[in-house]
Design a protein around this motif. Structure first.
Motif, PDB file in Angstrom:
ATOM      1  N   GLN A  87      11.070   2.343  -0.102  1.00  0.00           N
ATOM      2  CA  GLN A  87      10.869   3.769   0.156  1.00  0.00           C
ATOM      3  C   GLN A  87       9.404   4.154   0.005  1.00  0.00           C
ATOM      4  N   THR A  88       8.745   3.591  -1.023  1.00  0.00           N
ATOM      5  CA  THR A  88       7.327   3.897  -1.246  1.00  0.00           C
ATOM      6  C   THR A  88       6.474   3.351  -0.113  1.00  0.00           C
ATOM      7  N   ALA A  89       6.723   2.111   0.283  1.00  0.00           N
ATOM      8  CA  ALA A  89       5.949   1.524   1.378  1.00  0.00           C
ATOM      9  C   ALA A  89       6.173   2.296   2.670  1.00  0.00           C
ATOM     10  N   ASP A  90       7.436   2.656   2.969  1.00  0.00           N
ATOM     11  CA  ASP A  90       7.717   3.447   4.173  1.00  0.00           C
ATOM     12  C   ASP A  90       6.907   4.742   4.168  1.00  0.00           C
ATOM     13  N   ARG A  91       6.921   5.425   3.042  1.00  0.00           N
ATOM     14  CA  ARG A  91       6.237   6.719   2.950  1.00  0.00           C
ATOM     15  C   ARG A  91       4.731   6.576   3.107  1.00  0.00           C
ATOM     16  N   LEU A  92       4.151   5.567   2.465  1.00  0.00           N
ATOM     17  CA  LEU A  92       2.697   5.379   2.536  1.00  0.00           C
ATOM     18  C   LEU A  92       2.266   4.947   3.937  1.00  0.00           C
ATOM     19  N   ILE A  93       3.072   4.112   4.580  1.00  0.00           N
ATOM     20  CA  ILE A  93       2.765   3.703   5.956  1.00  0.00           C
ATOM     21  C   ILE A  93       2.872   4.909   6.885  1.00  0.00           C
ATOM     22  N   ARG A  94       3.925   5.678   6.708  1.00  0.00           N
ATOM     23  CA  ARG A  94       4.131   6.856   7.550  1.00  0.00           C
ATOM     24  C   ARG A  94       2.966   7.843   7.414  1.00  0.00           C
ATOM     25  N   ALA A  95       2.455   7.990   6.187  1.00  0.00           N
ATOM     26  CA  ALA A  95       1.358   8.925   5.941  1.00  0.00           C
ATOM     27  C   ALA A  95      -0.005   8.358   6.319  1.00  0.00           C
ATOM     28  N   GLY A  96      -0.047   7.061   6.664  1.00  0.00           N
ATOM     29  CA  GLY A  96      -1.315   6.445   7.033  1.00  0.00           C
ATOM     30  C   GLY A  96      -2.166   6.022   5.856  1.00  0.00           C
ATOM     31  N   HIS A  97      -1.577   6.018   4.644  1.00  0.00           N
ATOM     32  CA  HIS A  97      -2.343   5.619   3.463  1.00  0.00           C
ATOM     33  C   HIS A  97      -2.495   4.108   3.362  1.00  0.00           C
ATOM     34  N   ILE A  98      -1.527   3.378   3.900  1.00  0.00           N
ATOM     35  CA  ILE A  98      -1.616   1.922   3.960  1.00  0.00           C
ATOM     36  C   ILE A  98      -1.172   1.492   5.348  1.00  0.00           C
ATOM     37  N   PRO A  99      -1.621   0.336   5.811  1.00  0.00           N
ATOM     38  CA  PRO A  99      -1.181  -0.153   7.126  1.00  0.00           C
ATOM     39  C   PRO A  99       0.194  -0.795   7.019  1.00  0.00           C
ATOM     40  N   PRO A 100       0.874  -1.007   8.130  1.00  0.00           N
ATOM     41  CA  PRO A 100       2.097  -1.810   8.088  1.00  0.00           C
ATOM     42  C   PRO A 100       1.799  -3.163   7.432  1.00  0.00           C
ATOM     43  N   ALA A 101       2.582  -3.508   6.421  1.00  0.00           N
ATOM     44  CA  ALA A 101       2.308  -4.704   5.635  1.00  0.00           C
ATOM     45  C   ALA A 101       3.605  -5.371   5.229  1.00  0.00           C
ATOM     46  N   VAL A 102       3.501  -6.636   4.882  1.00  0.00           N
ATOM     47  CA  VAL A 102       4.621  -7.410   4.362  1.00  0.00           C
ATOM     48  C   VAL A 102       4.489  -7.501   2.848  1.00  0.00           C
ATOM     49  N   PHE A 103       5.597  -7.306   2.147  1.00  0.00           N
ATOM     50  CA  PHE A 103       5.613  -7.443   0.694  1.00  0.00           C
ATOM     51  C   PHE A 103       6.566  -8.573   0.322  1.00  0.00           C
ATOM     52  N   ILE A 104       6.071  -9.488  -0.495  1.00  0.00           N
ATOM     53  CA  ILE A 104       6.864 -10.612  -0.973  1.00  0.00           C
ATOM     54  C   ILE A 104       7.083 -10.422  -2.469  1.00  0.00           C
ATOM     55  N   MET A 105       8.359 -10.439  -2.871  1.00  0.00           N
ATOM     56  CA  MET A 105       8.722 -10.223  -4.275  1.00  0.00           C
ATOM     57  C   MET A 105       9.462 -11.453  -4.786  1.00  0.00           C
ATOM     58  N   PRO A 106       8.736 -12.417  -5.341  1.00  0.00           N
ATOM     59  CA  PRO A 106       9.370 -13.671  -5.755  1.00  0.00           C
ATOM     60  C   PRO A 106      10.111 -13.537  -7.079  1.00  0.00           C
ATOM     61  N   GLY A 107      11.032 -14.450  -7.289  1.00  0.00           N
ATOM     62  CA  GLY A 107      11.721 -14.547  -8.567  1.00  0.00           C
ATOM     63  C   GLY A 107      11.227 -15.763  -9.332  1.00  0.00           C
ATOM     64  N   SER A 108      11.130 -15.611 -10.655  1.00  0.00           N
ATOM     65  CA  SER A 108      10.653 -16.728 -11.469  1.00  0.00           C
ATOM     66  C   SER A 108      11.293 -16.672 -12.845  1.00  0.00           C
ATOM     67  N   ARG A 109      11.543 -17.831 -13.411  1.00  0.00           N
ATOM     68  CA  ARG A 109      12.058 -17.926 -14.772  1.00  0.00           C
ATOM     69  C   ARG A 109      10.927 -17.976 -15.802  1.00  0.00           C
TER      70      ARG A 109
END
Length: 306
Positions: A87-109
Protein backbone atom coordinates in the motif's frame (compact mmCIF):
# COMPACT_ATOMS: atom_id res chain seq x y z
CA UNK A 1 -36.94 15.66 2.64
CA UNK A 2 -38.27 13.70 -0.31
CA UNK A 3 -36.36 11.05 -2.15
CA UNK A 4 -36.30 13.36 -5.18
CA UNK A 5 -34.45 16.10 -3.28
CA UNK A 6 -31.92 13.52 -2.08
CA UNK A 7 -31.14 12.32 -5.59
CA UNK A 8 -28.57 15.09 -6.45
CA UNK A 9 -26.75 14.48 -3.17
CA UNK A 10 -26.65 10.74 -3.75
CA UNK A 11 -25.38 11.31 -7.29
CA UNK A 12 -22.57 13.56 -6.07
CA UNK A 13 -21.59 11.08 -3.33
CA UNK A 14 -21.52 8.25 -5.85
CA UNK A 15 -19.28 10.31 -8.12
CA UNK A 16 -16.92 11.11 -5.27
CA UNK A 17 -16.77 7.47 -4.21
CA UNK A 18 -16.06 6.45 -7.78
CA UNK A 19 -13.25 9.00 -8.01
CA UNK A 20 -11.81 7.80 -4.69
CA UNK A 21 -11.99 4.19 -5.87
CA UNK A 22 -10.27 5.06 -9.15
CA UNK A 23 -7.34 6.81 -7.52
CA UNK A 24 -6.90 4.01 -4.99
CA UNK A 25 -6.97 1.22 -7.57
CA UNK A 26 -5.40 3.00 -10.54
CA UNK A 27 -1.95 1.90 -9.35
CA UNK A 28 -1.78 -1.43 -7.57
CA UNK A 29 1.35 -3.53 -7.38
CA UNK A 30 1.36 -7.29 -7.03
CA UNK A 31 2.71 -9.26 -4.08
CA UNK A 32 3.98 -12.78 -4.69
CA UNK A 33 5.57 -15.45 -2.48
CA UNK A 34 8.39 -17.65 -3.73
CA UNK A 35 11.21 -19.96 -2.67
CA UNK A 36 14.35 -21.21 -4.36
CA UNK A 37 17.01 -23.70 -3.35
CA UNK A 38 19.95 -22.02 -1.64
CA UNK A 39 23.28 -23.85 -2.06
CA UNK A 40 24.71 -21.89 0.87
CA UNK A 41 21.92 -22.83 3.27
CA UNK A 42 21.20 -26.29 1.91
CA UNK A 43 17.45 -25.66 2.01
CA UNK A 44 14.76 -23.50 0.44
CA UNK A 45 15.22 -19.74 0.70
CA UNK A 46 11.82 -17.97 0.99
CA UNK A 47 11.10 -14.44 -0.14
CA UNK A 48 8.23 -12.11 -0.90
CA UNK A 49 8.36 -9.86 -3.95
CA UNK A 50 6.40 -6.70 -4.73
CA UNK A 51 6.13 -5.95 -8.43
CA UNK A 52 4.90 -2.49 -9.42
CA UNK A 53 1.75 -1.94 -11.45
CA UNK A 54 2.31 -2.84 -15.10
CA UNK A 55 5.63 -4.49 -14.31
CA UNK A 56 7.27 -5.41 -17.61
CA UNK A 57 9.62 -8.38 -17.51
CA UNK A 58 10.86 -7.43 -20.98
CA UNK A 59 11.44 -3.73 -20.26
CA UNK A 60 14.40 -2.23 -22.07
CA UNK A 61 15.81 -0.76 -18.86
CA UNK A 62 15.82 -2.42 -15.44
CA UNK A 63 13.71 -1.45 -12.46
CA UNK A 64 15.33 -0.24 -9.25
CA UNK A 65 15.24 -2.84 -6.51
CA UNK A 66 15.16 -2.51 -2.73
CA UNK A 67 15.82 -5.42 -0.39
CA UNK A 68 13.85 -5.11 2.86
CA UNK A 69 14.95 -7.27 5.81
CA UNK A 70 12.67 -8.40 8.63
CA UNK A 71 13.38 -8.34 12.35
CA UNK A 72 14.46 -10.97 14.85
CA UNK A 73 12.36 -14.15 14.66
CA UNK A 74 10.38 -12.56 11.81
CA UNK A 75 9.79 -13.89 8.32
CA UNK A 76 9.56 -12.96 4.67
CA UNK A 77 5.86 -12.03 4.92
CA UNK A 78 6.21 -9.42 7.65
CA UNK A 79 6.78 -6.35 5.51
CA UNK A 80 3.76 -7.11 3.32
CA UNK A 81 1.42 -8.38 6.07
CA UNK A 82 2.34 -6.02 8.93
CA UNK A 83 4.30 -3.20 7.34
CA UNK A 84 1.84 -2.21 4.59
CA UNK A 85 4.68 -2.27 2.08
CA UNK A 86 2.45 -2.75 -0.96
CA UNK A 87 0.00 0.00 0.00
CA UNK A 88 2.84 2.39 0.85
CA UNK A 89 4.73 1.67 -2.37
CA UNK A 90 1.53 2.05 -4.43
CA UNK A 91 0.82 5.41 -2.83
CA UNK A 92 4.36 6.76 -3.23
CA UNK A 93 4.54 5.62 -6.86
CA UNK A 94 1.14 7.13 -7.58
CA UNK A 95 2.24 10.45 -6.03
CA UNK A 96 5.51 10.44 -7.98
CA UNK A 97 7.66 10.34 -4.84
CA UNK A 98 9.37 7.13 -5.94
CA UNK A 99 9.60 5.44 -9.35
CA UNK A 100 8.03 2.07 -10.11
CA UNK A 101 10.33 -0.34 -8.27
CA UNK A 102 10.68 -3.95 -7.22
CA UNK A 103 10.87 -4.81 -3.52
CA UNK A 104 12.38 -8.08 -2.34
CA UNK A 105 11.58 -9.18 1.22
CA UNK A 106 13.67 -12.25 2.07
CA UNK A 107 13.20 -14.60 4.98
CA UNK A 108 16.08 -15.65 7.20
CA UNK A 109 16.63 -17.63 10.38
CA UNK A 110 19.64 -15.46 11.19
CA UNK A 111 20.28 -11.87 12.24
CA UNK A 112 21.53 -11.46 8.67
CA UNK A 113 24.97 -12.67 9.70
CA UNK A 114 27.01 -15.81 9.26
CA UNK A 115 26.25 -16.92 12.78
CA UNK A 116 26.09 -20.09 14.82
CA UNK A 117 22.90 -21.37 13.19
CA UNK A 118 23.25 -20.46 9.48
CA UNK A 119 25.20 -18.38 7.00
CA UNK A 120 22.55 -15.72 6.50
CA UNK A 121 24.90 -13.04 5.20
CA UNK A 122 26.58 -15.33 2.65
CA UNK A 123 23.22 -16.67 1.45
CA UNK A 124 21.99 -13.11 0.90
CA UNK A 125 24.93 -12.10 -1.27
CA UNK A 126 25.82 -15.39 -2.93
CA UNK A 127 22.35 -16.85 -3.53
CA UNK A 128 19.49 -14.36 -3.12
CA UNK A 129 20.80 -11.39 -5.09
CA UNK A 130 21.95 -13.51 -8.07
CA UNK A 131 18.60 -15.35 -8.05
CA UNK A 132 16.64 -12.08 -8.03
CA UNK A 133 18.74 -10.55 -10.79
CA UNK A 134 18.33 -13.67 -12.92
CA UNK A 135 14.55 -13.86 -12.54
CA UNK A 136 13.42 -10.22 -12.45
CA UNK A 137 14.12 -7.21 -14.62
CA UNK A 138 15.96 -5.34 -11.86
CA UNK A 139 19.15 -3.34 -11.72
CA UNK A 140 22.44 -5.02 -10.95
CA UNK A 141 24.32 -1.79 -10.24
CA UNK A 142 24.71 0.37 -7.17
CA UNK A 143 22.61 3.15 -8.71
CA UNK A 144 19.59 0.85 -8.90
CA UNK A 145 19.96 -1.11 -5.66
CA UNK A 146 19.05 -0.24 -2.07
CA UNK A 147 18.76 -2.14 1.20
CA UNK A 148 16.74 -1.50 4.32
CA UNK A 149 15.37 -3.25 7.36
CA UNK A 150 13.81 -2.97 10.78
CA UNK A 151 15.31 -3.90 14.14
CA UNK A 152 17.58 -6.93 13.45
CA UNK A 153 16.93 -6.26 9.78
CA UNK A 154 18.17 -2.71 10.28
CA UNK A 155 21.28 -4.19 11.89
CA UNK A 156 21.73 -6.37 8.81
CA UNK A 157 20.98 -3.69 6.23
CA UNK A 158 23.43 -1.26 7.82
CA UNK A 159 26.16 -3.89 7.97
CA UNK A 160 25.59 -4.91 4.35
CA UNK A 161 25.91 -1.30 3.17
CA UNK A 162 29.03 -0.66 5.24
CA UNK A 163 30.68 -3.90 4.14
CA UNK A 164 29.83 -3.47 0.46
CA UNK A 165 29.28 0.23 -0.30
CA UNK A 166 29.97 -0.49 -3.96
CA UNK A 167 26.70 -2.47 -4.10
CA UNK A 168 24.12 -0.14 -2.52
CA UNK A 169 23.04 3.36 -3.44
CA UNK A 170 21.17 3.97 -0.16
CA UNK A 171 20.34 2.23 3.11
CA UNK A 172 17.50 2.59 5.62
CA UNK A 173 17.72 1.30 9.19
CA UNK A 174 14.43 1.48 11.11
CA UNK A 175 14.91 1.07 14.87
CA UNK A 176 18.16 -0.75 14.07
CA UNK A 177 19.24 -3.33 16.65
CA UNK A 178 22.79 -2.02 16.24
CA UNK A 179 23.54 -1.76 19.94
CA UNK A 180 26.90 -0.53 21.19
CA UNK A 181 28.67 -2.07 22.91
CA UNK A 182 26.19 -4.94 23.40
CA UNK A 183 22.44 -5.61 23.20
CA UNK A 184 20.43 -4.66 26.28
CA UNK A 185 19.40 -7.57 28.52
CA UNK A 186 15.86 -7.62 27.14
CA UNK A 187 17.01 -7.90 23.51
CA UNK A 188 16.17 -11.12 21.68
CA UNK A 189 19.79 -11.21 20.51
CA UNK A 190 20.59 -12.92 23.81
CA UNK A 191 18.38 -15.86 22.92
CA UNK A 192 18.69 -15.91 19.15
CA UNK A 193 20.50 -19.01 17.79
CA UNK A 194 22.67 -16.82 15.56
CA UNK A 195 24.56 -15.57 18.60
CA UNK A 196 24.39 -18.60 20.89
CA UNK A 197 27.53 -20.71 21.12
CA UNK A 198 27.62 -24.47 21.71
CA UNK A 199 27.04 -23.92 25.42
CA UNK A 200 24.04 -21.70 24.74
CA UNK A 201 25.83 -18.53 25.82
CA UNK A 202 25.65 -15.19 24.02
CA UNK A 203 28.81 -14.89 21.93
CA UNK A 204 30.18 -11.42 22.63
CA UNK A 205 33.14 -11.92 20.29
CA UNK A 206 30.78 -12.71 17.42
CA UNK A 207 28.72 -9.61 18.20
CA UNK A 208 31.89 -7.49 18.19
CA UNK A 209 32.88 -8.91 14.82
CA UNK A 210 29.44 -8.43 13.22
CA UNK A 211 28.20 -5.12 14.63
CA UNK A 212 28.68 -1.91 12.63
CA UNK A 213 31.72 -0.49 14.52
CA UNK A 214 33.73 -3.40 13.11
CA UNK A 215 33.07 -2.11 9.57
CA UNK A 216 33.51 1.62 10.08
CA UNK A 217 37.23 2.07 9.49
CA UNK A 218 37.37 0.08 6.26
CA UNK A 219 34.18 1.80 5.11
CA UNK A 220 35.70 5.21 5.89
CA UNK A 221 38.79 4.38 3.86
CA UNK A 222 36.66 3.12 0.95
CA UNK A 223 34.43 6.21 0.70
CA UNK A 224 36.93 8.95 1.60
CA UNK A 225 38.67 10.66 -1.34
CA UNK A 226 42.41 10.16 -1.61
CA UNK A 227 44.52 13.29 -1.12
CA UNK A 228 45.03 13.64 -4.86
CA UNK A 229 41.33 13.14 -5.76
CA UNK A 230 38.24 15.28 -5.38
CA UNK A 231 35.95 12.27 -5.09
CA UNK A 232 36.38 8.74 -3.83
CA UNK A 233 36.09 5.76 -6.15
CA UNK A 234 33.12 4.57 -4.07
CA UNK A 235 30.68 7.25 -2.85
CA UNK A 236 29.32 7.10 0.71
CA UNK A 237 26.04 5.24 1.10
CA UNK A 238 23.35 7.73 2.21
CA UNK A 239 21.81 6.49 5.45
CA UNK A 240 18.28 6.96 6.78
CA UNK A 241 17.69 6.08 10.46
CA UNK A 242 14.47 6.11 12.46
CA UNK A 243 13.51 5.15 16.00
CA UNK A 244 10.62 5.37 18.42
CA UNK A 245 11.06 7.71 21.36
CA UNK A 246 9.73 5.17 23.86
CA UNK A 247 11.47 2.10 22.46
CA UNK A 248 11.98 -0.55 25.16
CA UNK A 249 15.46 -1.26 23.78
CA UNK A 250 16.47 2.42 23.98
CA UNK A 251 16.66 2.57 20.20
CA UNK A 252 16.69 6.38 20.18
CA UNK A 253 19.95 6.46 22.16
CA UNK A 254 21.59 3.89 19.91
CA UNK A 255 20.24 5.59 16.78
CA UNK A 256 21.82 8.86 17.93
CA UNK A 257 25.11 7.03 18.53
CA UNK A 258 24.93 5.58 15.04
CA UNK A 259 24.19 8.97 13.48
CA UNK A 260 27.13 10.53 15.31
CA UNK A 261 29.49 7.78 14.14
CA UNK A 262 28.32 8.03 10.54
CA UNK A 263 28.31 11.83 10.42
CA UNK A 264 32.04 11.80 11.14
CA UNK A 265 32.44 9.99 7.82
CA UNK A 266 29.61 11.44 5.71
CA UNK A 267 28.16 14.53 7.43
CA UNK A 268 25.79 15.36 4.58
CA UNK A 269 24.46 11.87 3.99
CA UNK A 270 22.76 10.87 7.25
CA UNK A 271 19.18 11.54 8.36
CA UNK A 272 17.57 10.59 11.68
CA UNK A 273 13.81 10.77 12.25
CA UNK A 274 12.23 10.13 15.65
CA UNK A 275 8.63 9.02 16.09
CA UNK A 276 6.27 8.70 19.04
CA UNK A 277 5.98 5.06 20.01
CA UNK A 278 8.05 2.03 20.79
CA UNK A 279 9.67 -0.93 19.06
CA UNK A 280 6.50 -1.63 17.11
CA UNK A 281 5.02 -1.88 13.65
CA UNK A 282 3.18 1.38 14.31
CA UNK A 283 6.53 3.19 14.28
CA UNK A 284 7.89 1.22 11.32
CA UNK A 285 4.77 1.80 9.23
CA UNK A 286 4.91 5.49 10.08
CA UNK A 287 8.57 5.82 9.09
CA UNK A 288 8.47 3.66 5.96
CA UNK A 289 7.25 6.43 3.58
CA UNK A 290 10.02 8.79 4.71
CA UNK A 291 12.59 5.98 4.49
CA UNK A 292 11.63 5.04 0.94
CA UNK A 293 11.40 8.65 -0.20
CA UNK A 294 14.89 9.26 1.19
CA UNK A 295 16.31 6.16 -0.46
CA UNK A 296 14.87 7.00 -3.86
CA UNK A 297 16.50 10.40 -3.78
CA UNK A 298 19.71 8.44 -4.30
CA UNK A 299 18.63 5.39 -6.30
CA UNK A 300 16.08 4.58 -8.92
CA UNK A 301 16.94 6.37 -12.13
CA UNK A 302 16.26 3.61 -14.67
CA UNK A 303 18.37 5.44 -17.23
CA UNK A 304 21.43 5.21 -14.97
CA UNK A 305 23.64 2.20 -15.54
CA UNK A 306 26.53 2.88 -13.17
Amino acid sequence: MSRWSLRPLITRLAALLGLWSFFNTAIAGEVRYHTFESPTLGHAYPYTVYLPDNYDAEASSPYPVVYLLHGSFGNERDWAAKGNLAQTADRLIRAGHIPPAVFIMPGSRSWWIDGHNEAGRSAFFNDLIPHVEAHYQVGSTRALRGVGGLSAGGFGALNFALEKPEMFGAVAALSPASYVPYPPPNSSAHRHPSFLDEQGNFDTALWDARNYPAYLEEYRINVTPRPSAEESDIPPVPLYISAGRSDVYDAEFHARQLRQAMERIQPNDVRLDLYPGGHTWRVWRASLPAALTFMFQHIGDKSTSQ
